[in-house]
Design a protein around this motif. Structure first.
Motif, PDB file in Angstrom:
ATOM      1  N   PRO A 172       0.824  -1.215   0.000  1.00 42.77           N
ATOM      2  CA  PRO A 172       0.000   0.000   0.000  1.00 42.77           C
ATOM      3  C   PRO A 172       0.856   1.262   0.000  1.00 42.77           C
ATOM      4  O   PRO A 172       1.879   1.337   0.683  1.00 42.77           O
ATOM      5  CB  PRO A 172      -0.785  -0.112   1.317  1.00 42.77           C
ATOM      6  CG  PRO A 172      -0.721  -1.561   1.690  1.00 42.77           C
ATOM      7  CD  PRO A 172       0.583  -2.053   1.186  1.00 42.77           C
ATOM      8  N   ALA A 173       0.434   2.252  -0.778  1.00 40.71           N
ATOM      9  CA  ALA A 173       1.135   3.532  -0.804  1.00 40.71           C
ATOM     10  C   ALA A 173       1.041   4.178   0.566  1.00 40.71           C
ATOM     11  O   ALA A 173      -0.006   4.159   1.214  1.00 40.71           O
ATOM     12  CB  ALA A 173       0.532   4.437  -1.872  1.00 40.71           C
ATOM     13  N   ARG A 174       2.166   4.776   0.998  1.00 36.00           N
ATOM     14  CA  ARG A 174       2.243   5.316   2.357  1.00 36.00           C
ATOM     15  C   ARG A 174       2.217   6.832   2.368  1.00 36.00           C
ATOM     16  O   ARG A 174       2.744   7.468   3.271  1.00 36.00           O
ATOM     17  CB  ARG A 174       3.515   4.806   3.045  1.00 36.00           C
ATOM     18  CG  ARG A 174       3.592   3.297   3.080  1.00 36.00           C
ATOM     19  CD  ARG A 174       4.994   2.797   3.403  1.00 36.00           C
ATOM     20  NE  ARG A 174       5.132   1.401   3.003  1.00 36.00           N
ATOM     21  CZ  ARG A 174       6.301   0.771   2.936  1.00 36.00           C
ATOM     22  NH1 ARG A 174       7.418   1.427   3.219  1.00 36.00           N
ATOM     23  NH2 ARG A 174       6.356  -0.486   2.552  1.00 36.00           N
ATOM     24  N   ARG A 183      -0.835   6.262   9.323  1.00 37.61           N
ATOM     25  CA  ARG A 183      -2.197   5.862   9.715  1.00 37.61           C
ATOM     26  C   ARG A 183      -2.675   4.720   8.837  1.00 37.61           C
ATOM     27  O   ARG A 183      -2.578   4.779   7.605  1.00 37.61           O
ATOM     28  CB  ARG A 183      -3.152   7.046   9.594  1.00 37.61           C
ATOM     29  CG  ARG A 183      -2.934   8.140  10.623  1.00 37.61           C
ATOM     30  CD  ARG A 183      -3.886   9.284  10.343  1.00 37.61           C
ATOM     31  NE  ARG A 183      -5.268   8.810  10.240  1.00 37.61           N
ATOM     32  CZ  ARG A 183      -6.255   9.231  11.001  1.00 37.61           C
ATOM     33  NH1 ARG A 183      -6.031  10.127  11.943  1.00 37.61           N
ATOM     34  NH2 ARG A 183      -7.476   8.772  10.835  1.00 37.61           N
ATOM     35  N   LEU A 184      -3.230   3.692   9.460  1.00 35.98           N
ATOM     36  CA  LEU A 184      -3.660   2.514   8.709  1.00 35.98           C
ATOM     37  C   LEU A 184      -4.759   2.853   7.713  1.00 35.98           C
ATOM     38  O   LEU A 184      -4.813   2.290   6.626  1.00 35.98           O
ATOM     39  CB  LEU A 184      -4.146   1.431   9.676  1.00 35.98           C
ATOM     40  CG  LEU A 184      -3.130   0.934  10.710  1.00 35.98           C
ATOM     41  CD1 LEU A 184      -3.742  -0.200  11.533  1.00 35.98           C
ATOM     42  CD2 LEU A 184      -1.858   0.466  10.035  1.00 35.98           C
ATOM     43  N   ASP A 185      -5.649   3.804   8.094  1.00 34.99           N
ATOM     44  CA  ASP A 185      -6.776   4.121   7.219  1.00 34.99           C
ATOM     45  C   ASP A 185      -6.399   5.053   6.078  1.00 34.99           C
ATOM     46  O   ASP A 185      -7.199   5.310   5.183  1.00 34.99           O
ATOM     47  CB  ASP A 185      -7.923   4.733   8.029  1.00 34.99           C
ATOM     48  CG  ASP A 185      -7.509   6.005   8.765  1.00 34.99           C
ATOM     49  OD1 ASP A 185      -6.293   6.205   8.964  1.00 34.99           O
ATOM     50  OD2 ASP A 185      -8.396   6.798   9.134  1.00 34.99           O
ATOM     51  N   GLU A 186      -5.162   5.589   6.095  1.00 39.75           N
ATOM     52  CA  GLU A 186      -4.735   6.488   5.029  1.00 39.75           C
ATOM     53  C   GLU A 186      -3.823   5.799   4.013  1.00 39.75           C
ATOM     54  O   GLU A 186      -3.393   6.428   3.053  1.00 39.75           O
ATOM     55  CB  GLU A 186      -4.022   7.714   5.620  1.00 39.75           C
ATOM     56  CG  GLU A 186      -4.960   8.652   6.361  1.00 39.75           C
ATOM     57  CD  GLU A 186      -4.257   9.909   6.827  1.00 39.75           C
ATOM     58  OE1 GLU A 186      -3.006   9.939   6.818  1.00 39.75           O
ATOM     59  OE2 GLU A 186      -4.961  10.871   7.193  1.00 39.75           O
ATOM     60  N   LEU A 191      -5.037  -0.791   4.747  1.00 35.83           N
ATOM     61  CA  LEU A 191      -4.512  -2.073   5.187  1.00 35.83           C
ATOM     62  C   LEU A 191      -5.606  -3.021   5.654  1.00 35.83           C
ATOM     63  O   LEU A 191      -5.625  -4.201   5.280  1.00 35.83           O
ATOM     64  CB  LEU A 191      -3.496  -1.850   6.313  1.00 35.83           C
ATOM     65  CG  LEU A 191      -2.898  -3.110   6.942  1.00 35.83           C
ATOM     66  CD1 LEU A 191      -2.208  -3.969   5.901  1.00 35.83           C
ATOM     67  CD2 LEU A 191      -1.936  -2.740   8.052  1.00 35.83           C
ATOM     68  N   LEU A 192      -6.537  -2.528   6.472  1.00 39.43           N
ATOM     69  CA  LEU A 192      -7.570  -3.417   7.007  1.00 39.43           C
ATOM     70  C   LEU A 192      -8.463  -3.971   5.902  1.00 39.43           C
ATOM     71  O   LEU A 192      -8.917  -5.120   5.977  1.00 39.43           O
ATOM     72  CB  LEU A 192      -8.402  -2.682   8.063  1.00 39.43           C
ATOM     73  CG  LEU A 192      -7.629  -2.228   9.311  1.00 39.43           C
ATOM     74  CD1 LEU A 192      -8.557  -1.523  10.290  1.00 39.43           C
ATOM     75  CD2 LEU A 192      -6.948  -3.415   9.979  1.00 39.43           C
ATOM     76  N   LYS A 206       3.588  -5.367   2.544  1.00 32.10           N
ATOM     77  CA  LYS A 206       4.738  -4.541   2.895  1.00 32.10           C
ATOM     78  C   LYS A 206       4.240  -3.228   3.498  1.00 32.10           C
ATOM     79  O   LYS A 206       3.415  -2.546   2.898  1.00 32.10           O
ATOM     80  CB  LYS A 206       5.588  -4.273   1.654  1.00 32.10           C
ATOM     81  CG  LYS A 206       6.211  -5.533   1.054  1.00 32.10           C
ATOM     82  CD  LYS A 206       6.947  -5.232  -0.230  1.00 32.10           C
ATOM     83  CE  LYS A 206       5.992  -5.024  -1.379  1.00 32.10           C
ATOM     84  NZ  LYS A 206       6.707  -4.770  -2.660  1.00 32.10           N
ATOM     85  N   CYS A 207       4.751  -2.899   4.685  1.00 31.88           N
ATOM     86  CA  CYS A 207       4.300  -1.706   5.398  1.00 31.88           C
ATOM     87  C   CYS A 207       5.499  -0.870   5.843  1.00 31.88           C
ATOM     88  O   CYS A 207       6.641  -1.298   5.744  1.00 31.88           O
ATOM     89  CB  CYS A 207       3.475  -2.101   6.626  1.00 31.88           C
ATOM     90  SG  CYS A 207       1.988  -3.054   6.250  1.00 31.88           S
TER      91      CYS A 207
END
Length: 404
Positions: A172-174, A183-186, A191-192, A206-207
């Protein structure tokens, strides 16, 4: 504002004429200082693709050391920042191939193909798929992969499964509109949502290295294996592996390039972690960041015969320094106030100082300016906490022991 490639730019850059144009541009300085001179020449010969030429050449130069074959890749600055270093991707590909021989693997956020390139080199896998919503990056990936073994590319949304692949990879783009985000929701995709969409299938996500993976378990009840990876001393990512009950809860993967070869050392939460009581020995060792972020400091200490300065602090100490690690030989124990430090440093004729801090609210650069060093010798200063008290250790400059 970052330059945005178009499909026409990619088509031009991959043509014979475009390849010659790239060769011409690569011989130019293309520095910030030279662009006013270089750009008009490129514009006169290759308009309207002069900006694409500049971006490609400059980004290729920045990619050297991170991505293999950087001088032939198509990539933007943003894509380069997001791309997984070749050494990290290659280690993960080997990991997946070893755990899932014969599997079809689908990278659902493939971007310019850095991960796909590593996966395609694993003959143990049954197939490799790549997808992305960005058509330009897919076109770049097609070029970057070249004639790599049987990689199939498609345009698809990562949250709308486009295959029945055995293993899924996502990155996911960070970045949000405000810049880099934790933030997980951004994350994009969130991510969820990724975890929910691919529930029941092995998923590797990958985080950011700063991911609070404990919150995933404590707040959301998500059970997964967490792997924190570093490369040549820099922590690169925290990776989540789902459907991985055979793996330990946490793993630190330490990759180091030695004489052109990537060496691997791994520590896991299943390793023994019993160590001697805290104290101070001849050397202080600052463990690799992957070990610290994975919460495996004691496991690392056990393997290398070290102990902690304090049970709550990541600094380790021992009579020797592990092979390939950086250690600081202790000269003197000092106070942490400016007055105490000035006196100690003056008595040792300190002229330059590397400052390392853990467990104390001290800005190393600000402190160094305040100390106004006037001596002639170099030292290192480790500032930390033992129990409730701040303490400093004046050391010889750090040295890295050779690899065996």
């Amino acid at each position: 504002m970052a330059f945005a490639f178009t499909l026409d730019d990619v088509a031009f850059l991959t043509s014979r004429y475009g390849e010659k144009a790239l060769a011409t541009a690569s011989e130019m300085p293309l520095t910030d200082a030279s662009l006013l001179k270089d750009l008009p020449e490129l514009r006169s010969r290759y308009s309207p693709h002069e900006a694409a030429l500049v971006e490609t050449v400059r980004t290729r130069r920045r990619a050297v050391g991170k991505l293999d074959d950087a001088d032939r890749l198509l990539l933007s600055d943003t894509a380069l920042q997001q791309a997984t270093p070749t050494a990290v991707a290659a280690h993960r590909a080997a990991d997946i191939a070893g755990r899932h021989p014969g599997a079809v693997v689908h990278d659902v956020t493939c971007s310019i193909g850095a991960e796909l390139s590593a996966l395609s080199a694993r003959t143990e896998l049954g197939g490799v798929l790549g997808s992305d919503l960005d058509e330009v990056r897919l076109a770049m990936a097609a070029h970057n992969l070249g004639d790599r073994r049987g990689v199939q590319l498609m345009r698809a949304d990562a949250l709308a499964p486009a295959s029945n692949a055995d293993v899924v990879i996502a990155d996911p783009a960070r970045r949000s509109a405000r810049g880099r985000t934790f933030r997980l929701d951004e994350l994009d995709p969130p991510l969820l949502e990724l975890l929910a969409v691919y529930a029941g299938r092995p998923l590797v996500v990958k985080c950011s290295p700063g991911l609070d993976y404990r919150m995933l378990r404590d707040r959301f009840g998500i059970e997964c294996h967490v792997q924190v990876t570093s490369l040549d001393g820099g922590v690169r990512e925290a990776c989540l592996w789902t459907e991985a009950d055979d793996l330990p809860d946490r793993r630190a993967t330490v990759l180091r390039t030695v004489d052109g070869v990537v060496r691997v050392e791994e520590f896991t939460s299943d390793d023994p972690d019993d160590i001697d009581s805290p104290g101070v020995d001849e050397w202080i060792v600052d463990p690799d960041g992957a070990v610290v972020r994975a919460g495996l400091v004691q496991h690392y200490a056990h393997r290398h015969g070290l102990r902690q300065l304090d049970p709550q602090i990541a600094y380790l100490t021992g009579s020797t320094v592990p092979a390939g690690e950086r250690g600081f030989r202790v000269i003197d124990e000092v106070g942490v106030t400016e007055k105490a430090l000035r006196g100690a440093l003056s008595s040792h004729d300190c002229g330059s100082l590397e400052i390392l801090v853990r467990g104390l609210d001290i800005d190393p650069d600000r402190l160094r300016r305040k100390l106004k060093l006037k001596g002639s010798k170099p030292f290192a200063l480790i500032l930390t906490r033992v129990g409730r008290n701040g303490v400093g250790f004046l050391c010889e400059p750090g040295v890295r022991t050779p690899h065996r």
